[in-house]
Design an enzyme around this catalytic site. Structure first.
Site, PDB file in Angstrom:
ATOM      1  N   ASP A   1      -2.348  38.565 -11.505  1.00 34.63           N
ATOM      2  CA  ASP A   1      -3.253  37.727 -10.716  1.00 34.63           C
ATOM      3  C   ASP A   1      -4.720  37.982 -11.047  1.00 34.63           C
ATOM      4  O   ASP A   1      -5.206  39.120 -10.939  1.00 34.63           O
ATOM      5  CB  ASP A   1      -3.009  37.974  -9.228  1.00 34.63           C
TER       6      ASP A   1
ATOM      7  N   GLU B   1       3.280  40.795  -7.478  1.00 37.14           N
ATOM      8  CA  GLU B   1       1.894  40.502  -7.860  1.00 37.14           C
ATOM      9  C   GLU B   1       1.200  41.796  -8.259  1.00 37.14           C
ATOM     10  O   GLU B   1       1.234  42.788  -7.530  1.00 37.14           O
ATOM     11  CB  GLU B   1       1.153  39.850  -6.700  1.00 37.14           C
TER      12      GLU B   1
ATOM     13  N   LYS C   1       3.456  40.020  -2.637  1.00 41.75           N
ATOM     14  CA  LYS C   1       2.037  39.795  -2.924  1.00 41.75           C
ATOM     15  C   LYS C   1       1.175  40.899  -2.317  1.00 41.75           C
ATOM     16  O   LYS C   1       1.675  41.823  -1.658  1.00 41.75           O
ATOM     17  CB  LYS C   1       1.627  38.415  -2.410  1.00 41.75           C
TER      18      LYS C   1
ATOM     19  N   ARG D   1       0.819  -1.212   0.000  1.00 42.86           N
ATOM     20  CA  ARG D   1       0.000   0.000   0.000  1.00 42.86           C
ATOM     21  C   ARG D   1       0.853   1.262   0.000  1.00 42.86           C
ATOM     22  O   ARG D   1       0.559   2.231  -0.714  1.00 42.86           O
ATOM     23  CB  ARG D   1      -0.946  -0.012   1.199  1.00 42.86           C
TER      24      ARG D   1
ATOM     25  N   LYS E   1       1.405  25.159  -3.234  1.00 43.88           N
ATOM     26  CA  LYS E   1       0.197  24.494  -2.718  1.00 43.88           C
ATOM     27  C   LYS E   1       0.383  22.983  -2.802  1.00 43.88           C
ATOM     28  O   LYS E   1      -0.228  22.286  -3.607  1.00 43.88           O
ATOM     29  CB  LYS E   1      -1.033  24.949  -3.499  1.00 43.88           C
TER      30      LYS E   1
END
Length: 281
Positions: A217, A196, A162, A95, A130
């Site tokens: 963005d 950004e 950002k 597994r 992510k």
């Protein structure tokens, strides 16, 4: 692929714990078996060295033969790995080995679909941060196996300014972007600086500040084209935000250099791969 045995051992510890009670109770210690790892669907292979390491970690007596390589496209029914050794060890490792290959092949396969969707344009497909905690290096490796390009590995290898960074500098002259880029250059002169931008006004501010890369963005395709025209080669451009297989081609045709896709790692479906035992004695 360089296999991190610590990741292998953690995965086995999580699954096996103090012992595989079913196998210990039912399978004789001297039982031998052979098995095939088989693709149940068309996919891009990734993670076979990890699978081999899992089996070897459980028993050095397990022998393996790779019949495919990471990054290779295979069809349904093709064999990826041939195994022979102690049946108990192979059952215990099954597994965890499959989890690695299914997960990473899923990322590689989805990445390949995005890369195919933008073929013929200048755009390259990027991954993001992510990722599954603790598995970032593996998942970014899977992206590269699918033909994608790795973006930042972490917070340490590129400055990415950002919207929340800019909010903290909203009163700084000449503007938040100019102040942020200046400070980044002073603190980390050897690192690339990416900014950004949500609007064309911010694109202009980032260009004046001489940012290396502009992260465009959640812009409409119309604004992406306008941003690429404004930039005119003075910086690289990256489109981001809600990118899907249905939309990625149109985004690429705006002329951006890169398209970042969080879904490559946060939403990839595990590939359908099985381990079929052939014989036991």
């Amino acid at each position: 692929m360089i296999v991190d045995l610590e990741i292998v051992r953690r995965a086995l510890s999580e699954d096996v714990g103090p012992g595989d009670v079913t196998t210990l109770a039912t399978v004789p210690e001297d039982a031998m078996a052979s098995a095939l790892m088989v693709a149940r669907e068309s996919l891009v292979v990734c993670g076979l060295p990890l699978a081999e390491a899992v089996f070897k970690e459980v028993s050095a007596k397990v022998e393996s033969e790779r019949l495919a390589e990471d990054g290779q496209r295979v069809n349904r029914g093709e064999t990826l790995l041939r195994l022979r050794g102690p049946a108990g060890a192979m059952l215990t490792a099954e597994r965890v080995a499959l989890n690695f290959v299914q997960r990473l092949s899923g990322v590689a396969t989805l990445t390949a679909r995005f890369v195919e969707a933008v073929a013929g344009t200048r755009a390259r497909i990027l991954d993001t941060r992510k990722t599954t905690p603790g598995l970032r290096q593996l998942e970014k490796y899977a992206v590269s196996c699918g033909g994608g390009t790795n973006h930042r590995i972490g917070l340490f290898d590129r400055v990415l300014i950002k919207d929340n960074h800019l909010a903290a500098l909203r009163h700084e002259p000449p503007n938040a972007i100019g102040a942020a880029v200046r400070r980044a250059r002073e603190k980390y002169p050897k690192l690339e600086v990416e900014v950004e931008a949500d609007t064309l006004e911010q694109v202009e501010q980032a260009l004046l500040a001489k940012a290396d890369i502009l992260l465009l963005d959640n812009m409409s395709n119309e604004n992406l084209r306008a941003a690429v025209w404004l930039v005119h080669g003075r910086a690289r451009t990256e489109a981001s935000g809600g990118v899907s297989l249905a939309s990625v081609r149109a985004i690429a045709e705006t002329g951006v250099d890169f398209i970042s896709v969080g879904a490559l790692t946060h939403s990839a479906r595990a590939s359908d791969i099985a381990l079929d035992f052939e014989t036991a004695r």
